[in-house]
Design an enzyme around this catalytic site. Structure first.
Site, PDB file in Angstrom:
ATOM      1  N   CYS A 168       5.718   7.079  -5.532  1.00 52.08           N
ATOM      2  CA  CYS A 168       4.571   6.239  -5.187  1.00 52.08           C
ATOM      3  C   CYS A 168       3.674   6.838  -4.111  1.00 52.08           C
ATOM      4  CB  CYS A 168       5.054   4.856  -4.727  1.00 52.08           C
ATOM      5  SG  CYS A 168       5.951   3.946  -5.999  1.00 52.08           S
ATOM      6  N   HIS A 247       8.955  13.762   5.378  1.00 56.50           N
ATOM      7  CA  HIS A 247       9.926  13.826   4.283  1.00 56.50           C
ATOM      8  C   HIS A 247      11.332  13.807   4.868  1.00 56.50           C
ATOM      9  CE1 HIS A 247      11.816  14.773   0.530  1.00 56.50           C
ATOM     10  NE2 HIS A 247      10.693  15.088  -0.077  1.00 56.50           N
ATOM     11  N   HIS A 335      -9.134  -1.028   9.566  1.00 53.25           N
ATOM     12  CA  HIS A 335      -8.604  -1.565   8.307  1.00 53.25           C
ATOM     13  C   HIS A 335      -7.319  -0.831   7.942  1.00 53.25           C
ATOM     14  CE1 HIS A 335     -12.569  -3.424   7.840  1.00 53.25           C
ATOM     15  NE2 HIS A 335     -13.075  -2.248   8.087  1.00 53.25           N
ATOM     16  N   HIS A 339       0.675   0.350   1.062  1.00 52.26           N
ATOM     17  CA  HIS A 339       1.250   0.478  -0.283  1.00 52.26           C
ATOM     18  C   HIS A 339       1.810  -0.866  -0.746  1.00 52.26           C
ATOM     19  CE1 HIS A 339       3.515   1.809  -3.683  1.00 52.26           C
ATOM     20  NE2 HIS A 339       4.691   1.635  -3.099  1.00 52.26           N
ATOM     21  N   HIS A 368      -0.633  -9.093  -6.039  1.00 51.51           N
ATOM     22  CA  HIS A 368      -0.721 -10.286  -6.882  1.00 51.51           C
ATOM     23  C   HIS A 368      -1.522 -10.006  -8.154  1.00 51.51           C
ATOM     24  CE1 HIS A 368      -2.226 -14.278  -8.171  1.00 51.51           C
ATOM     25  NE2 HIS A 368      -1.062 -14.699  -7.732  1.00 51.51           N
ATOM     26  N   ASN A 372       2.635  -3.461  -8.612  1.00 49.93           N
ATOM     27  CA  ASN A 372       2.833  -2.157  -7.980  1.00 49.93           C
ATOM     28  C   ASN A 372       2.428  -1.081  -8.989  1.00 49.93           C
ATOM     29  OD1 ASN A 372       3.715   0.224  -6.842  1.00 49.93           O
ATOM     30  ND2 ASN A 372       5.760  -0.503  -6.344  1.00 49.93           N
TER      31      ASN A 372
END
Length: 469
Positions: A168, A247, A335, A339, A368, A372
């Site tokens: 992702c 990572h 802002h 994710h 919503h 995802n």
């Protein structure tokens, strides 16, 4: 004298050339987002409440325990009934996908989004110097990057990269690759495509850790045009200020918490383990330790240093890094593009950054409406902000993504001009945020909570469900 004068002139010209070269290289180290497009699938691919129920009923391996688990996940998923799924799942072919199903899913995203982006920006495919595609779950040969080059008849010297298995967080990995290429000094236009392949990756078994991915992930995709050409800054939407990657894959728990594997029956699926939240927190912490000095004003940094020294002197027992939890990130960021991994992810990051509901609203509403959508999710969140006309010239925006490995990547953008493009949100933005977020599946599957192993009869419930439709 003439020879000396000639040498002086030559030295002067060489010096001017070197200074010009240094200036040109420095000016092309910028990274500008010209524009972006988020994919909106056709209405006949929406996962309505009825279709979601049918998909669940089709898995004959599920018993009461699995039903209760699914109900709990669906209710807590934060998703509505307007998300999208690939055609083979809508058409009840999820357990027998073909290569053509995967290609069809990718082509739909690519054709629609890339065409829209070239039309919006009036940039030709022949102008693209660099192409980067990130799709974790589908890596055919020739690559999808080659498929795009062929489709749009790009130049023979176009540089292409095809990233797979990055999860992702892959969108910002692609962005980092583009940024590093820009540092070469040559004026470049880059096309980046981020999406995920769901068609060939449906899990038809009953391992609960693998059933999660069927519920959480939905069809989506985004495509971006970027450049380092200073002449195009005026037309660009945003400028990239910094990008940090962390990572933690050297840690076994972090590496194993989200991975593709076989269940006990030999069925392949995406395992999401219980250690995932802990791995995310660790990666998040590693990322922000390096990010904080780059995004906060000097005053807030000075306060952070003071609190850190004070904590080391006082040493309160079991309090963790209090200095980090007291940072006011809003002094440097306007802002937050989070994710959409799920409500728990959004809420956890919101608490860590001390954000308000207004700050986390774009991520929650994106979850919503779209679910995802993996690596493209943060671009739908950005689209929500733009459609709501929140983004003003000079605003700073922070993107945060998590992915398998385990990774946490973040970047900060500065808005170049007031933005108000509706994009993929054009038809829906007036309805958001909705009056209520009551889960629509509770009415359909509320009975599961009252069933026991003795009273549960799967066939009767399946027939009852079919009659209710």
């Amino acid at each position: 004298m003439e020879i000396l004068a000639t040498l002086i002139v030559l030295l002067l010209l060489c010096s001017l050339y070197i200074l010009w070269k240094l200036y040109s290289q420095q000016s092309t180290k910028n990274c500008y987002l010209i524009d972006y497009v988020c994919f909106k699938a056709p209405c006949d691919q929406q996962v309505t409440r009825k279709i979601a129920g049918e998909i669940i009923e089709r898995n004959r391996l599920l018993g009461l325990s699995e039903y209760k688990f699914l109900l709990k996940v669906i209710i807590n998923s934060g998703m509505g009934v307007e998300t999208y799924a690939p055609k083979n799942i809508i058409e009840a072919r999820e357990t027998s996908p073909t290569v053509n199903d995967a290609f069809q899913e990718m082509d739909e995203v690519i054709d629609t989004s890339v065409n829209d982006l070239f039309r919006k920006t009036n940039i030709s495919p022949r102008d693209v110097d660099l192409l980067v595609i990130n799709i974790s779950g589908f890596s055919p040969a020739p690559s999808l990057a080659s498929r795009v080059v062929r489709r749009y008849k790009m130049r023979e010297d176009v540089k292409t990269y095809n990233l797979s298995g990055m999860g992702c967080s892959a969108s910002l990995v692609s962005l980092d690759l583009v940024r590093n290429t820009f540092n070469s000094g040559k004026k470049t236009i880059a096309l980046v495509l981020s999406t995920e392949s769901l068609s060939p990756n449906w899990y038809p078994g009953k391992d609960k850790s693998m059933m999660l991915s069927n519920i959480l992930f939905r069809t989506g995709g985004s495509v971006m045009l970027l450049t380092n050409d200073p002449a195009m800054r005026a037309r660009a939407k945003m400028s990239l200020k910094c990008l940090i990657r962390a990572h933690t894959g050297a840690n076994d728990n972090a590496y194993n918490c989200a991975m593709q594997k076989e269940d006990d029956e030999g069925i392949v699926g995406m395992h999401l383990g219980k250690s995932l939240p802990k791995a995310a927190v660790h990666a998040f912490s590693e990322n922000f330790q390096r990010l904080v000095p780059k995004i906060l004003p000097y005053r807030e940094l000075a306060l952070y240093v003071y609190r850190t020294i004070k904590q080391k002197v006082v040493k309160p027992a079991g309090k963790g890094n209090l200095a980090m939890t007291q940072i006011d990130y809003k002094t440097g960021i306007d802002h937050f593009c989070l994710h959409t991994g799920g409500p728990a992810v959004i809420e956890a990051v919101g608490r860590a950054l001390r954000l308000s509901k207004y700050d986390t609203e774009p991520a929650s509403m994106t979850l919503h409406r779209w679910g995802n959508t993996s690596s493209s999710s943060v671009w739908y969140v950005l689209g929500y902000m733009e459609a709501k006309k929140r983004l003003k010239k000079g605003d700073r925006l922070l993107m945060i993504t998590f992915g398998t490995g385990f990774k946490c990547n973040s970047c900060m953008w500065e808005v170049n001009r007031d933005l108000a493009d509706g994009g993929a949100w054009e038809d829906d933005i007036k309805n958001y945020p909705p009056q209520t977020l009551v889960n629509p599946y509770m009415e359909m599957y509320g009975w599961v909570a009252d069933e026991t192993d003795e009273t549960f009869n799967r066939e009767e419930r399946a027939e009852e469900f079919r009659r209710s439709q």
